[in-house]
Design a protein around this motif. Structure first.
Motif, mmCIF file in Angstrom:
data_model
loop_
_atom_site.group_PDB
_atom_site.id
_atom_site.type_symbol
_atom_site.label_atom_id
_atom_site.label_comp_id
_atom_site.label_asym_id
_atom_site.label_seq_id
_atom_site.Cartn_x
_atom_site.Cartn_y
_atom_site.Cartn_z
ATOM 1 N N ALA A 96 -42.917 30.612 -20.040
ATOM 2 C CA ALA A 96 -43.528 31.638 -19.328
ATOM 3 C C ALA A 96 -45.012 31.157 -18.724
ATOM 4 N N ALA A 97 -45.554 30.393 -19.827
ATOM 5 C CA ALA A 97 -47.046 29.785 -19.611
ATOM 6 C C ALA A 97 -47.072 28.664 -18.866
ATOM 7 N N GLY A 98 -45.783 27.766 -18.883
ATOM 8 C CA GLY A 98 -45.611 26.554 -18.340
ATOM 9 C C GLY A 98 -45.954 25.313 -19.066
ATOM 10 N N ILE A 99 -46.120 25.778 -20.507
ATOM 11 C CA ILE A 99 -46.186 24.631 -21.499
ATOM 12 C C ILE A 99 -45.014 24.004 -21.362
ATOM 13 N N LEU A 100 -43.720 24.630 -21.320
ATOM 14 C CA LEU A 100 -42.504 24.092 -21.069
ATOM 15 C C LEU A 100 -41.942 24.565 -19.617
ATOM 16 N N ASP A 101 -41.293 23.875 -19.170
ATOM 17 C CA ASP A 101 -40.781 24.099 -17.822
ATOM 18 C C ASP A 101 -39.349 25.031 -17.811
ATOM 19 N N GLY A 102 -38.629 24.749 -18.783
ATOM 20 C CA GLY A 102 -37.503 25.605 -19.214
ATOM 21 C C GLY A 102 -37.006 25.332 -20.637
ATOM 22 N N GLY A 103 -35.934 26.215 -21.010
ATOM 23 C CA GLY A 103 -35.460 26.170 -22.263
ATOM 24 C C GLY A 103 -34.085 27.015 -22.329
ATOM 25 N N HIS A 104 -33.649 26.556 -23.232
ATOM 26 C CA HIS A 104 -31.919 26.943 -23.773
ATOM 27 C C HIS A 104 -32.009 27.649 -25.154
ATOM 28 N N GLY A 105 -31.616 28.957 -25.033
ATOM 29 C CA GLY A 105 -31.707 29.587 -26.328
ATOM 30 C C GLY A 105 -30.753 30.961 -26.151
ATOM 31 N N VAL A 106 -31.057 32.028 -26.764
ATOM 32 C CA VAL A 106 -30.222 33.363 -26.698
ATOM 33 C C VAL A 106 -31.437 34.420 -26.533
ATOM 34 N N CYS A 107 -30.650 35.515 -25.823
ATOM 35 C CA CYS A 107 -31.713 36.511 -25.522
ATOM 36 C C CYS A 107 -31.942 37.503 -26.681
ATOM 37 N N ALA A 108 -31.170 37.537 -27.706
ATOM 38 C CA ALA A 108 -31.770 38.092 -29.069
ATOM 39 C C ALA A 108 -32.807 37.792 -29.843
ATOM 40 N N TYR A 109 -33.346 36.250 -29.495
ATOM 41 C CA TYR A 109 -34.674 35.988 -30.088
ATOM 42 C C TYR A 109 -35.751 36.756 -29.542
ATOM 43 N N TRP A 110 -35.604 37.396 -28.334
ATOM 44 C CA TRP A 110 -36.741 38.008 -27.805
ATOM 45 C C TRP A 110 -36.662 39.315 -27.902
#
Length: 371
Positions: free
Chosen positions: A92-106
């Motif tokens: 979200a901050a632009g430190i990374l451009d994208g990512g792969h995970g799961v919604c449960a982590y948030w």
């Protein structure tokens, strides 16, 4: 006819011939995209050796191949830039451009997030869940949560239907719901609320932290996801009871997220490549998972792991616990309630169709493979 009158005809014929050849050449030339070439940092929430990180790479390869190199995802493992549980904030901050995970982590930001990662076990599976996302109003609700409720600078795609997750790894077999009372247990998302309702003392840990905690006795039992990931993490070295079947996470998928500002700046064909690569990788993931998970379960058995089904009395207790969790959280969170009601409407219609349309797999399997 004079020479003077003949020349213009010849010139006209020559012009038409050249124009025709030029036109044919223009048609034959490939349409090369004029989109700007970009390389994005794309971090997973998984260790390098985990099959989940491999799935992240499989998605990225589709993007890279289809874009012809004009959009490249540079795949990084968890911790390469930020820890697993910080990946969303970094994107979200632009430190990374994208990512792969799961919604449960948030789900710490809003428990409704987990409804898009570890939804209640309503009688559906992860393929049916992704059907709801794409054709039952799920994406509209997901985008409302991400963009309007939480105002996150993100674009997300759900991809990869996970098979039902095991109840987990334990030092001794669990036989009744009472065995959960006081049990120190690791899980994530809404499954944490579910297991707390059953009496467990829940700890939320990232994948790489689970086995050391189980080995030291910090926790008594834990689930991660599947035989391939679990064996790579080394669960079989610290526990020998592997309990399959559970209603705590029976319909989960992966989440692919991108910084919205950067995604919106892409050319239209690059956006389409990301969307359709997510869909293509979704199919390939479940095909690969069925192959690898089954092989690795056999491998675990060969190493002395006691693979046992979860007793029905525990499964029924999980469903009763789901009732209580959903009632409580729906009363506290109107958006949570709206998502659950949408999911139930989808399941009531579509699973009802599947039940009357599809014959028993158990009957057919038993007929051909009696052992």
């Amino acid at each position: 006819m004079t020479t003077e009158t003949a020349k213009p005809r010849s010139n006209r014929r020559s012009f038409l011939k050249v124009a025709t050849l030029a036109g044919a050449g223009a048609i034959a030339m490939p349409q090369v995209s004029r989109a700007q070439t970009v390389t994005w940092k794309f971090q997973s929430t998984w260790p390098t050796k985990d099959i989940f990180h491999e799935f992240a790479g499989d998605f990225a390869k589709r993007v890279n191949d289809m874009s012809g190199g004009r959009l490249k995802l540079d795949v990084l493992a968890a911790g390469a830039v930020v820890p697993a549980f910080q990946m969303q904030d970094a994107v979200a901050a632009g430190i990374l451009d994208g990512g792969h995970g799961v919604c449960a982590y948030w789900y710490g930001k809003n428990k409704a997030f987990s409804l898009f990662g570890t939804p209640p076990s309503l009688g559906w599976d992860a393929t049916s869940f992704l059907g709801w996302m794409n054709h039952g109003g799920g994406y509209e609700l997901y985008n409302e949560l991400v963009g309007q409720t939480l105002k996150l600078n993100l674009v997300g795609f759900l991809s990869g239907p996970m098979p039902c997750q095991p109840l987990g790894w334990f030092k001794k077999e669990l036989k009744t719901p009472d065995d959960f009372k006081g049990l120190k247990y690791r899980t994530v998302g809404l499954a944490a609320d579910l297991m707390k309702e059953m009496g467990a003392a829940v700890t939320i840990l990232a994948g790489g932290e689970i086995v050391p905690a189980l080995e030291r006795g910090v926790i008594d039992g834990a689930e991660f996801n599947n035989p391939s990931s679990d064996s790579i993490l080394g669960f079989q070295d610290v526990a020998k009871v592997y309990m399959l079947q559970s209603y705590h996470q029976a319909a989960e998928s992966f989440e692919l997220i991108f910084n919205k500002t950067k995604f919106d700046a892409l050319a239209s064909e690059q956006k389409a490549i990301i969307k359709y690569a997510a869909e293509a990788a979704s199919s390939d993931m479940i095909w690969k998972a069925l192959d690898r998970y089954s092989k690795d379960l056999d491998m675990l058995r060969s190493k002395g792991v006691n693979v046992v089904p979860t007793p029905e009395v525990i499964l029924k207790a999980q469903l009763v616990a789901w009732d209580k969790v959903l009632d409580k959280l729906s009363a506290e969170n109107a958006f949570f309630k709206k998502v659950v009601e949408s999911q139930k409407a989808w399941v009531k219609r579509t699973v009802a169709y599947e039940r009357v349309n599809t014959p028993s797999r158990e009957l057919a399997f038993t007929h051909f493979f009696k052992a």
